[in-house]
Scaffold this motif. Structure first.
Motif, PDB file in Angstrom:
ATOM      1  N   ARG A   7      57.017 -44.007 -68.516  1.00 12.03           N
ATOM      2  CA  ARG A   7      56.327 -42.918 -68.253  1.00 12.03           C
ATOM      3  C   ARG A   7      57.159 -41.581 -68.026  1.00 12.03           C
ATOM      4  NH1 ARG A   7      53.314 -46.457 -65.456  1.00 12.03           N
ATOM      5  NH2 ARG A   7      51.204 -47.051 -66.332  1.00 12.03           N
ATOM      6  N   ARG A   8      56.798 -40.288 -68.443  1.00  9.64           N
ATOM      7  CA  ARG A   8      57.359 -39.250 -68.231  1.00  9.64           C
ATOM      8  C   ARG A   8      56.373 -38.179 -68.370  1.00  9.64           C
ATOM      9  NH1 ARG A   8      59.587 -35.168 -66.720  1.00  9.64           N
ATOM     10  NH2 ARG A   8      61.467 -34.014 -67.364  1.00  9.64           N
ATOM     11  N   LYS A   9      56.435 -37.056 -67.603  1.00  6.26           N
ATOM     12  CA  LYS A   9      55.206 -35.967 -67.539  1.00  6.26           C
ATOM     13  C   LYS A   9      53.731 -36.624 -67.697  1.00  6.26           C
ATOM     14  CE  LYS A   9      58.168 -32.084 -68.942  1.00  6.26           C
ATOM     15  NZ  LYS A   9      58.119 -30.947 -69.577  1.00  6.26           N
ATOM     16  N   SER A  10      53.096 -36.275 -68.890  1.00  6.87           N
ATOM     17  CA  SER A  10      51.927 -37.042 -68.989  1.00  6.87           C
ATOM     18  C   SER A  10      51.960 -37.915 -70.292  1.00  6.87           C
ATOM     19  CB  SER A  10      50.860 -35.935 -69.425  1.00  6.87           C
ATOM     20  OG  SER A  10      51.258 -34.910 -70.530  1.00  6.87           O
ATOM     21  N   ALA A  11      53.175 -38.508 -70.698  1.00  6.74           N
ATOM     22  CA  ALA A  11      53.358 -39.331 -71.777  1.00  6.74           C
ATOM     23  C   ALA A  11      53.555 -40.677 -71.256  1.00  6.74           C
ATOM     24  CB  ALA A  11      54.542 -38.757 -72.507  1.00  6.74           C
ATOM     25  N   GLY A  65      50.257 -39.059 -75.446  1.00  2.94           N
ATOM     26  CA  GLY A  65      50.020 -37.890 -74.409  1.00  2.94           C
ATOM     27  C   GLY A  65      51.262 -37.129 -74.162  1.00  2.94           C
ATOM     28  N   GLY A  66      51.610 -36.022 -73.781  1.00  9.42           N
ATOM     29  CA  GLY A  66      52.421 -34.999 -73.714  1.00  9.42           C
ATOM     30  C   GLY A  66      53.189 -34.529 -74.991  1.00  9.42           C
ATOM     31  N   GLY A  67      54.267 -34.115 -74.969  1.00  9.19           N
ATOM     32  CA  GLY A  67      55.073 -33.327 -76.222  1.00  9.19           C
ATOM     33  C   GLY A  67      56.062 -34.234 -76.746  1.00  9.19           C
ATOM     34  N   LYS A  69      59.345 -34.359 -76.507  1.00 14.31           N
ATOM     35  CA  LYS A  69      60.384 -34.600 -75.479  1.00 14.31           C
ATOM     36  C   LYS A  69      60.105 -35.647 -74.295  1.00 14.31           C
ATOM     37  CE  LYS A  69      64.183 -32.186 -72.911  1.00 14.31           C
ATOM     38  NZ  LYS A  69      63.884 -32.640 -71.700  1.00 14.31           N
ATOM     39  N   GLY A  70      58.727 -35.434 -73.854  1.00 12.99           N
ATOM     40  CA  GLY A  70      58.230 -36.076 -72.776  1.00 12.99           C
ATOM     41  C   GLY A  70      57.670 -37.705 -73.222  1.00 12.99           C
ATOM     42  N   GLN A  71      57.481 -37.568 -74.504  1.00 16.07           N
ATOM     43  CA  GLN A  71      57.375 -38.999 -75.245  1.00 16.07           C
ATOM     44  C   GLN A  71      58.628 -39.805 -75.457  1.00 16.07           C
ATOM     45  OE1 GLN A  71      55.031 -38.476 -78.857  1.00 16.07           O
ATOM     46  NE2 GLN A  71      53.152 -38.416 -77.815  1.00 16.07           N
ATOM     47  N   GLU A 106      56.257 -33.096 -62.697  1.00 18.04           N
ATOM     48  CA  GLU A 106      54.904 -32.995 -63.323  1.00 18.04           C
ATOM     49  C   GLU A 106      54.619 -31.423 -63.125  1.00 18.04           C
ATOM     50  OE1 GLU A 106      52.603 -35.326 -64.599  1.00 18.04           O
ATOM     51  OE2 GLU A 106      53.661 -36.845 -64.135  1.00 18.04           O
TER      52      GLU A 106
END
Length: 126
Positions: A7-11, A65-67, A69-71, A106
């Motif tokens: 997981r990272r940010k909302s990804a 989820g996320g962008g 980079k986060g993905q 976050e």
């Protein structure tokens, strides 16, 4: 087949690691097609380069989820976790590069009476 979650940010990324010849598919597409930027592609292959295991394992990735980079960073973490499940000897080099650490940063929520999370409107004394 070994699976792991990153997981990272909302990804959120689910990774399935199996013996193969180095194919990486993300959401049914080749990872170079899904992530066209070269610097983002390098994030996904970073755990394999760290342990010198290029083109030994196939990856099947589901990410949501996320962008981009986060993905990509969520995938990187999931791959690292899967490699550690596969062989505990990989933990030390991956941990030294901080690939097993969950980045807890976050987006801060917007507060009422402010235009953004912390930014204030211009102050006027008179």
């Amino acid at each position: 087949m070994i699976n792991a979650v990153g997981r990272r940010k909302s990804a959120v990324a689910r990774v399935y690691l199996m013996k193969g010849d180095g194919k990486i598919s993300v959401n049914g597409k080749d990872y170079k097609e899904y992530f066209p930027q070269v610097h983002v592609q390098e994030k996904i292959t970073e755990p394999f380069e760290t342990i010198q295991a290029d083109k030994i394992y196939d990856l099947k990735v589901n990410v949501a989820g996320g962008g981009f980079k986060g993905q990509a960073e969520a995938v990187r973490m999931a791959v690292s976790r899967a490699l550690v499940k596969l062989n505990e000897d990989f933990r030390k080099p991956l941990k030294s590069k901080k690939l097993l650490t969950r980045d807890a940063r976050e987006v801060e929520r917007k507060k009422y009476g402010k235009p953004k999370a912390r930014k204030s409107f211009q102050f006027s004394k008179r």
